[in-house]
Design a protein around this motif. Sequence first.
Motif, PDB file in Angstrom:
ATOM      1  N   ALA A 157       0.559  -1.392  -0.028  1.00 51.30           N
ATOM      2  CA  ALA A 157      -0.143  -0.271   0.485  1.00 51.30           C
ATOM      3  C   ALA A 157       0.839   1.016  -0.387  1.00 51.30           C
ATOM      4  O   ALA A 157       0.128   2.567  -0.056  1.00 51.30           O
ATOM      5  N   ARG A 158       2.125   1.948   0.785  1.00 51.39           N
ATOM      6  CA  ARG A 158       3.125   2.742   0.459  1.00 51.39           C
ATOM      7  C   ARG A 158       4.315   2.671  -1.245  1.00 51.39           C
ATOM      8  O   ARG A 158       4.578   3.305  -0.646  1.00 51.39           O
ATOM      9  N   VAL A 159       3.564   1.864  -1.944  1.00 50.61           N
ATOM     10  CA  VAL A 159       4.715   1.245  -3.742  1.00 50.61           C
ATOM     11  C   VAL A 159       3.919   2.381  -4.123  1.00 50.61           C
ATOM     12  O   VAL A 159       2.394   1.304  -4.654  1.00 50.61           O
ATOM     13  N   PRO A 160       3.521   2.763  -4.919  1.00 53.17           N
ATOM     14  CA  PRO A 160       2.361   3.279  -5.960  1.00 53.17           C
ATOM     15  C   PRO A 160       3.139   2.900  -7.289  1.00 53.17           C
ATOM     16  O   PRO A 160       4.144   1.576  -6.875  1.00 53.17           O
ATOM     17  N   PRO A 161       2.123   2.886  -8.085  1.00 53.31           N
ATOM     18  CA  PRO A 161       1.880   1.621  -9.318  1.00 53.31           C
ATOM     19  C   PRO A 161       2.674   1.480 -10.108  1.00 53.31           C
ATOM     20  O   PRO A 161       3.890   2.716 -10.093  1.00 53.31           O
ATOM     21  N   GLY A 162       3.710   0.015 -10.825  1.00 53.54           N
ATOM     22  CA  GLY A 162       4.848   0.452 -11.394  1.00 53.54           C
ATOM     23  C   GLY A 162       6.662   0.606 -10.818  1.00 53.54           C
ATOM     24  O   GLY A 162       7.015   0.581 -11.184  1.00 53.54           O
ATOM     25  N   GLN A 163       6.321   0.482  -9.354  1.00 58.22           N
ATOM     26  CA  GLN A 163       7.313   0.705  -8.316  1.00 58.22           C
ATOM     27  C   GLN A 163       7.849  -0.910  -8.334  1.00 58.22           C
ATOM     28  O   GLN A 163       6.751  -1.356  -7.947  1.00 58.22           O
ATOM     29  N   TYR A 164       9.280  -0.626  -7.394  1.00 55.76           N
ATOM     30  CA  TYR A 164       9.784  -2.429  -7.058  1.00 55.76           C
ATOM     31  C   TYR A 164      10.478  -1.412  -5.989  1.00 55.76           C
ATOM     32  O   TYR A 164      10.903  -0.923  -5.383  1.00 55.76           O
ATOM     33  N   LEU A 165       9.830  -2.813  -4.324  1.00 50.54           N
ATOM     34  CA  LEU A 165      10.877  -2.030  -3.239  1.00 50.54           C
ATOM     35  C   LEU A 165      12.573  -2.749  -3.164  1.00 50.54           C
ATOM     36  O   LEU A 165      12.857  -3.300  -3.701  1.00 50.54           O
ATOM     37  N   THR A 166      13.226  -1.823  -2.926  1.00 48.87           N
ATOM     38  CA  THR A 166      14.536  -1.859  -2.274  1.00 48.87           C
ATOM     39  C   THR A 166      15.194  -1.927  -1.585  1.00 48.87           C
ATOM     40  O   THR A 166      14.506  -0.259  -0.387  1.00 48.87           O
ATOM     41  N   GLU A 167      16.039  -1.889  -0.481  1.00 57.12           N
ATOM     42  CA  GLU A 167      16.970  -1.116   1.000  1.00 57.12           C
ATOM     43  C   GLU A 167      17.798  -0.368   0.031  1.00 57.12           C
ATOM     44  O   GLU A 167      18.643   0.256   0.829  1.00 57.12           O
ATOM     45  N   LYS A 168      17.824  -0.389  -1.116  1.00 54.64           N
ATOM     46  CA  LYS A 168      19.924   0.051  -1.605  1.00 54.64           C
ATOM     47  C   LYS A 168      19.228   1.482  -1.734  1.00 54.64           C
ATOM     48  O   LYS A 168      17.860   1.420  -2.115  1.00 54.64           O
ATOM     49  N   TRP A 169      20.489   2.721  -1.874  1.00 57.85           N
ATOM     50  CA  TRP A 169      20.149   3.423  -2.408  1.00 57.85           C
ATOM     51  C   TRP A 169      20.926   4.006  -3.590  1.00 57.85           C
ATOM     52  O   TRP A 169      21.746   4.084  -3.653  1.00 57.85           O
ATOM     53  N   PRO A 170      20.187   3.489  -4.727  1.00 50.30           N
ATOM     54  CA  PRO A 170      21.191   3.813  -5.729  1.00 50.30           C
ATOM     55  C   PRO A 170      21.618   5.445  -5.818  1.00 50.30           C
ATOM     56  O   PRO A 170      21.197   5.918  -5.836  1.00 50.30           O
ATOM     57  N   VAL A 171      22.927   5.905  -7.166  1.00 52.52           N
ATOM     58  CA  VAL A 171      22.729   7.059  -7.861  1.00 52.52           C
ATOM     59  C   VAL A 171      22.888   7.269  -8.678  1.00 52.52           C
ATOM     60  O   VAL A 171      23.051   6.657  -9.658  1.00 52.52           O
ATOM     61  N   LEU A 172      22.028   8.277  -8.768  1.00 53.71           N
ATOM     62  CA  LEU A 172      21.594   8.478 -10.506  1.00 53.71           C
ATOM     63  C   LEU A 172      21.633  10.556 -10.101  1.00 53.71           C
ATOM     64  O   LEU A 172      20.794  10.524  -9.701  1.00 53.71           O
ATOM     65  N   HIS A 173      22.941  10.457 -11.636  1.00 46.93           N
ATOM     66  CA  HIS A 173      22.516  11.638 -11.792  1.00 46.93           C
ATOM     67  C   HIS A 173      22.923  12.196 -13.293  1.00 46.93           C
ATOM     68  O   HIS A 173      23.637  10.954 -13.462  1.00 46.93           O
ATOM     69  N   TYR A 174      23.114  13.374 -13.290  1.00 45.32           N
ATOM     70  CA  TYR A 174      23.179  13.483 -14.993  1.00 45.32           C
ATOM     71  C   TYR A 174      24.781  14.785 -15.086  1.00 45.32           C
ATOM     72  O   TYR A 174      24.442  15.382 -13.979  1.00 45.32           O
ATOM     73  N   GLY A 175      25.989  14.285 -15.807  1.00 49.80           N
ATOM     74  CA  GLY A 175      27.581  14.755 -15.396  1.00 49.80           C
ATOM     75  C   GLY A 175      27.871  14.095 -13.951  1.00 49.80           C
ATOM     76  O   GLY A 175      27.706  13.475 -13.400  1.00 49.80           O
ATOM     77  N   PRO A 176      29.291  15.519 -13.428  1.00 48.17           N
ATOM     78  CA  PRO A 176      30.325  14.760 -12.703  1.00 48.17           C
ATOM     79  C   PRO A 176      29.453  15.765 -11.207  1.00 48.17           C
ATOM     80  O   PRO A 176      28.314  16.766 -11.411  1.00 48.17           O
TER      81      PRO A 176
END
Length: 203
Positions: free
Chosen positions: A16-35
């Motif tokens: 109930a806490r996870v929006p549609p189309g999402q999956y649950l993870t304990e990791k914290w991925p690093v995502l960004h553009y550029g340095p």
Amino acid sequence: MKLFGKKEPLPAETAARVPPGQYLTEKWPVLHYGPVPGFDPKKWDLRVFGAVEHEQRWTWDEVQALDAEVKALVTADMHCVTTWSRLDQKWEGIPFRVIVEKAKPTAEAKFVIAHSEHGFTANIPIEHCLRDDCVIALRANGEPLSAEHGRPARLVVPRLYAWKSAKWLRGIEFSATDKPGFWERNGYHNTGDPWKEERYWGD
């Protein structure tokens, strides 16, 4: 908390806490553009400007002093447009309401534009920033923000996809007009509500 994969069903209470189309993870991925930008505490500052009565500019020492005075702890779920969700993320820092109290946005201010290093911006309807869970985060999960996750300061807007929680924050602009940011100009949805799956233009 158990780590669930993309295809493994979640318990109903968790699902109930996870929006549609999402999956649950304990990791914290690093995502960004550029340095990843560097941080020099002697040169860094945070500016608040635009449709406000009192523009502000704080040094790192002043931000730390403000943090010590009005420290906030927010526990909120984090949802990334790339489909991962991380529950009970803990943020500590300055409540956004303090920015509002000191700068006093005018009645014309309808949007908040977050300005980050390298000229990146993100636009947010002001009502999302006026909620109690919006914070200028200096720490995450009890530790200072890492460089990859936005050191030294990050705007956190938990009710929207995580790209709206701009890393490497350098300015808060209150604006009467909407100003789509980097990701919005490159195909991402202008609002980014995860419960409506507002991922990209046309969603």
